[in-house]
Scaffold this active site. Structure first.
Site, short mmCIF file in Angstrom:
data_model
loop_
_atom_site.label_atom_id
_atom_site.label_comp_id
_atom_site.label_asym_id
_atom_site.label_seq_id
_atom_site.Cartn_x
_atom_site.Cartn_y
_atom_site.Cartn_z
CG HIS A 87 129.95 4.18 32.23
ND1 HIS A 87 129.36 3.00 30.89
CD2 HIS A 87 129.57 3.51 33.52
CE1 HIS A 87 129.09 2.02 31.01
NE2 HIS A 87 128.88 2.07 32.89
CE LYS A 133 127.78 19.83 52.87
NZ LYS A 133 126.32 19.72 53.60
CD GLU A 179 128.00 23.20 51.08
OE1 GLU A 179 126.91 24.35 50.60
OE2 GLU A 179 127.19 22.40 51.07
CB CYS A 226 116.77 38.56 52.36
SG CYS A 226 117.18 39.32 50.78
CD GLU A 280 125.68 16.25 52.10
OE1 GLU A 280 124.92 17.06 51.02
OE2 GLU A 280 125.95 17.20 52.59
NE ARG A 291 117.16 34.69 56.76
CZ ARG A 291 115.74 33.72 56.21
NH1 ARG A 291 116.20 33.29 57.42
NH2 ARG A 291 115.08 34.43 55.35
CD1 TRP A 307 122.76 36.34 48.69
CD2 TRP A 307 121.13 35.68 47.02
NE1 TRP A 307 123.53 35.10 48.06
CE2 TRP A 307 122.14 34.94 47.00
CE3 TRP A 307 120.22 36.07 46.74
CZ2 TRP A 307 122.39 33.76 45.68
CZ3 TRP A 307 119.99 34.64 45.70
CH2 TRP A 307 121.21 34.25 45.64
CE LYS A 341 121.52 26.45 57.31
NZ LYS A 341 122.38 24.86 57.04
CG ASN A 350 113.37 38.62 53.33
OD1 ASN A 350 114.42 39.71 53.20
ND2 ASN A 350 113.92 38.01 54.70
N GLY A 351 112.59 38.33 49.33
CA GLY A 351 111.44 38.22 48.36
C GLY A 351 111.74 38.16 47.16
C1 F6R Z 1 123.97 22.71 51.96
C2 F6R Z 1 123.32 22.67 51.56
C3 F6R Z 1 121.73 23.08 50.77
C4 F6R Z 1 120.23 22.88 51.75
C5 F6R Z 1 119.77 23.59 50.40
C6 F6R Z 1 118.04 23.11 50.80
O1 F6R Z 1 125.23 22.14 52.45
O2 F6R Z 1 122.97 23.16 53.20
O3 F6R Z 1 122.12 22.98 49.60
O4 F6R Z 1 120.45 21.62 51.45
O5 F6R Z 1 119.55 24.99 49.85
O6 F6R Z 1 118.11 23.99 52.42
P1 F6R Z 1 116.52 23.36 52.54
O7 F6R Z 1 117.22 22.24 53.15
O8 F6R Z 1 116.39 25.06 54.66
O9 F6R Z 1 115.48 22.83 52.15
#
Ligand code: F6R
Length: 614
Positions: A510, A491, A494, A2, A487, A27, A74, A609, A100-101
Site C-alpha cells: 500500500h 533501533k 536511532e 539533564c 522496533e 540521560r 539538554w 535516556k 531540570n524541566g
Molecule cells: C529507544 C528508547 C526510547 C524510550 C522512550 C520511553 O531505544 O529507549 O524510545 O523507550 O523514550 O522511555 P521510558 O521507557 O523511560 O518511558
C-alpha cells in the site's frame, strides 16, 4: 534528560559531582557545569559538549571546596552555549541554581523581572529562577522561604537545586510536577542530591525521593524535609540495593553491547519468584488488583513512548490472545490531548523504563482524573510512575539501563507483559492451570534461547560490512512480529542514523513497496506461525523488485531460506512468544551497523535516556 548532582560533606565536591554527572551521562546532554563553594564564594566552571571538556577546564582551573552543585544540560530554551549551561547565577552573584524541566511561565516571570530592571545573561528559563530567588532572598531575608516561594510560583515540571553565598553550608532542593526524580542520598556526615540513583549510589544506599511539592534542606550533617507551604515532613529513606559496579561497562565496548548480552540474566530476573510451574500459577507481588477486579476488566489502555510503545503493541497481542480483554494502545504524547473515552471497568497500563517520561506520566494523571486506575510496568526503582500507579507495579528488574537505546528493558517489558496476560487470563477463566503451566514452560526457556543467540556476532558483522553505507532500510513483520519490525527500524535509525521504516508486512504493497530497489535491504521476520506463508509472499514481492532480503527464520526453514539473500536463524518458541527472541537480532544488527559507521552507540546524537520534557 539533564542531570543534577549536589554534595555537602568532607570530600572534594568537584570529584563527587563530576563523577556523579558521568554516571548520568546516559540521560543525554549537550553542556555541563559546576559551582563549588570556596573561601565564602561560589566559583563556576561550565563548558559545551561532553564532560571531558568540563574535566579539561577543571584541570586548567581547578576548583576546591566541600559543597557544590553540578548539572548536565539538554537544551530547551536557548542554544547550546557556555552562557546557557547551568549553573546560573542571579545578578548579585549570591544565588546559584540548577534545574531540570521546563518553566512553562518563564516568559511571564522574565518580563516582570525585566520591568524591574533585571539584566539577564542567558536565554534560559533557569536564570529566571536564579534572578527571582535572588530578589526574594533579599526581600525576605530568608533563603529557605524565598526558595519555597519561587517554587510555588513556577508552573511546569521542575526539579530545582539552589545554593546561596550567605548560607554557605546549605543546599536546597525541590520538585514540582514531573520533571524527573529528585533523590536525596543520606550519608554519614555527608549528604547528596541527584536526579538519579547511579550518580550517588557509590556513597550511600539510603535514598529519599522527593514528591511533587516537596523541599529538602540539606547540610553535611543533616537533612530535613518540608512542603512548599512550610509544613515539616517526615520521610523514611529507602535502602536501595543497586550495585554501582553493574553500572560500569564491565569489559564490553559499549553499554548497549553489555545490555544486549545481559538479557539471558535480565529476562530470568523478570520471572524470578513469579512463576509456579507446579501449580500453574503466576504471582505478581506489586499488582494491587484482586482476581475479582481483574476478572471484571473490560478494557485496557496501554500507554508509553518510543520503544516502550512498541512493547505496548506486543502486549496487546498477549492480552487479547490470552485473556480476551480489549486493549487500546496509545502514545503517551497523544493520549491526554485526545480526550480519551474511558469505558466501565477500564485499566491503564503504563510501560516505562525510567518511570519519569513526562508524557507517560501525564497519561497516568489523566486516567486518575477520570477515575481510572493505572498499573505501571517499569524498571527504575523509586521513580514517579511507581508512585502514581494506584493499581500497583510490575517491576521488570532489569537493573540500570545506561545506553540510550533500550534493549534489555524491552525484552523485560515483554516478559512482564506476558506474565500479566497470564495472570489476567487465569483470573478471567480464559486459561486453565494446565495451560498456564505450558506457557510458563515456554517462558522459562526464553533466557536460555536468548543465550544461544548471543554466541556469535560474526554474521551481523558481515551484514554490517555489506550494508553499512545504505541510506534506507525497511523492516517487515506480521501479527505479533509487526511491532518487532517497528522496533527494529527504531533501533537502526536511532543509533546508526540510517533512515529505516518498520511496517506490518501486509501494508508494504500500500505504499512502501515503491521504495524498494536493488539498494534496499529489507529485514523480514519470517519465523513459524499462522502467517508464515503470507510472510513468504512478502519476501517474494521484495525479491521480485530487486530488494535484498535479510530474513529471520526458525531452524529447519527451507522456503524462505531458498529465496532470501541472508538468513538469521532464531530458536523456535511458541508463536506468541516469538517477539522476545526476534527482537534480539534487531538489536545486534543495529549495534553492528552503528559500530561499523563509527557512531556514538551509547549516546546517539539529539537523544536523551529519560525524556522529562514534552
Ligand atoms: C529507544 C528508547 C526510547 C524510550 C522512550 C520511553 O531505544 O529507549 O524510545 O523507550 O523514550 O522511555 P521510558 O521507557 O523511560 O518511558
Amino acid at each position: 534528560m539533564c542531570g543534577i548532582v549536589g554534595y555537602a560533606g568532607p570530600r572534594e565536591a568537584t570529584d563527587v559531582i563530576v563523577k556523579g554527572l558521568e554516571r548520568l551521562e546516559y540521560r543525554g546532554y549537550d553542556s555541563a557545569g559546576i559551582a563549588v563553594l570556596n573561601d565564602g564564594a561560589f566559583t563556576l566552571r561550565r563548558s559545551v559538549g561532553k564532560l571531558g571538556n568540563l574535566r579539561q577546564r577543571l584541570r586548567e582551573e581547578p576548583l576546591s571546596g566541600q559543597l557544590g552543585i553540578g548539572h548536565t544540560r539538554w537544551a530547551t530554551h536557548g542554544a547550546v552555549t557556555e552562557t546557557n549551561a547551568h549553573p546560573h547565577r542571579d545578578s548579585s552573584g549570591k544565588v546559584v541554581v540548577i534545574q531540570n524541566g521546563i518553566v512553562e511561565n518563564y516568559l511571564e516571570l522574565k518580563n516582570q523581572l525585566l520591568e524591574q530592571g533585571v539584566e539577564f545573561q542567558s536565554q534560559t528559563d533557569t536564570e529566571v529562577i536564579a534572578q527571582l530567588l535572588g530578589r526574594y532572598s533579599h526581600e525576605l531575608g530568608d533563603f529557605k522561604r524565598a526558595f519555597a516561594q519561587v517554587m510555588r510560583e513556577l508552573r511546569g515540571g521542575n526539579a530545582v537545586v539552589a545554593i546561596h553565598r550567605d548560607h554557605p553550608g546549605l543546599i536546597l532542593a525541590a520538585r514540582i510536577g514531573n520533571a524527573g526524580a529528585v533523590v536525596v542520598g543520606e550519608g554519614q556526615h555527608e549528604n547528596f542530591v541527584a536526579s538519579d540513583l547511579p550518580a550517588i549510589v557509590d556513597y550511600t544506599q539510603r535514598m529519599v525521593f522527593l514528591e511533587d511539592g516537596e523541599l529538602a534542606v540539606i547540610t553535611a550533617e543533616d537533612v530535613s524535609y518540608q512542603t512548599l507551604q512550610g509544613a515539616p515532613l517526615s520521610k523514611t529513606p529507602t535502602v536501595v540495593a543497586w550495585d554501582p559496579v553493574s553500572a560500569a561497562k564491565g569489559g564490553y565496548k559499549h553499554f548497549m553491547q553489555k545490555e544486549i548480552y545481559e538479557q539471558p540474566r535480565t529476562t530470568t530476573d523478570t520471572l524470578r519468584g513469579r512463576v509456579d510451574l507446579e501449580q500453574g500459577s503466576i504471582h505478581l507481588e506489586g499488582l494491587q488488583l484482586s482476581d475479582d477486579e481483574l476478572a471484571s476488566l473490560e478494557r485496557i489502555y496501554a500507554v508509553a513512548c518510543g520503544t516502550a510503545w512498541h512493547a505496548c503493541l506486543v502486549l496487546k497481542y498477549f492480552v487479547e490472545t490470552l485473556a480476551r480483554v480489549h486493549v487500546e494502545v496509545d502514545y503517551g504524547s497523544e493520549f491526554r490531548y485526545r480526550n480519551p473515552v474511558f469505558g466501565r471497568n477500564s485499566l491503564l497500563i503504563a510501560l516505562t523504563q525510567s518511570g519519569e517520561t513526562v508524557d507517560t506520566l501525564a497519561a497516568m494523571a489523566e486516567a486518575r482524573e477520570q477515575g481510572v486506575k493505572s498499573l505501571a510496568i517499569l524498571n527504575a526503582i523509586g521513580s514517579q510512575a511507581g508512585r502514581l500507579a494506584d493499581a500497583g507495579t510490575i517491576y521488570i528488574h532489569s537493573g540500570p539501563e545506561i545506553a540510550v537505546a533500550s534493549t534489555k528493558v524491552f525484552t523485560g517489558m515483554l516478559m512482564a507483559g506476558y506474565l500479566f496476560a497470564l495472570k489476567l487470563g487465569q483470573a478471567r477463566g480464559t486459561l486453565s492451570s494446565d495451560q498456564v503451566r505450558e506457557h510458563i514452560q515456554a517462558l522459562v526457556e526464553i533466557p536460555g534461547k536468548i543465550d544461544t543467540m548471543l554466541k556469535d556476532f560474526a554474521l551481523y558483522e558481515e551484514l554490517a560490512d555489506r550494508y553499512h553505507n545504505v541510506a534506507d532500510m525497511l523492516f517487515l513483520g506480521r501479527w505479533v512480529n509487526a511491532p518487532i519490525a517497528l522496533e527494529g527500524a527504531l533501533k537502526m535509525k536511532e543509533i546508526s542514523y540510517i533512515h529505516a521504516e518498520g511496517y506490518p508486512a501486509g501494508e508494504m504493497k500500500h505504499g512502501p513497496i515503491a521504495l524498494i530497489d536493488e539498494q534496499m535491504p529489507v529485514v523480514c521476520i519470517a519465523t513459524n506461525d499462522h502467517v508464515y506463508e503470507k510472510m513468504l509472499s512478502n519476501v517474494e514481492q521484495v525479491i521480485a523488485r530487486g530488494g535484498r532480503v535479510i530474513a529471520l527464520v526458525n531452524p529447519g526453514d527451507t522456503l524462505v531460506r531458498a529465496k532470501a539473500q541472508h538468513v538469521i536463524e532464531v530458536p523456535a518458541t511458541t508463536p506468541l512468544l516469538a517477539p522476545v527472541l526476534n527482537v534480539i537480532p534487531m538489536q545486534i544488527f543495529a549495534y553492528a551497523m552503528a559500530v561499523r559507521r563509527g557512531a556514538d552507540v551509547d549516546q546517539p546524537r539529539n537523544l536523551a535516556k529519560s525524556v522529562t520534557v514534552e
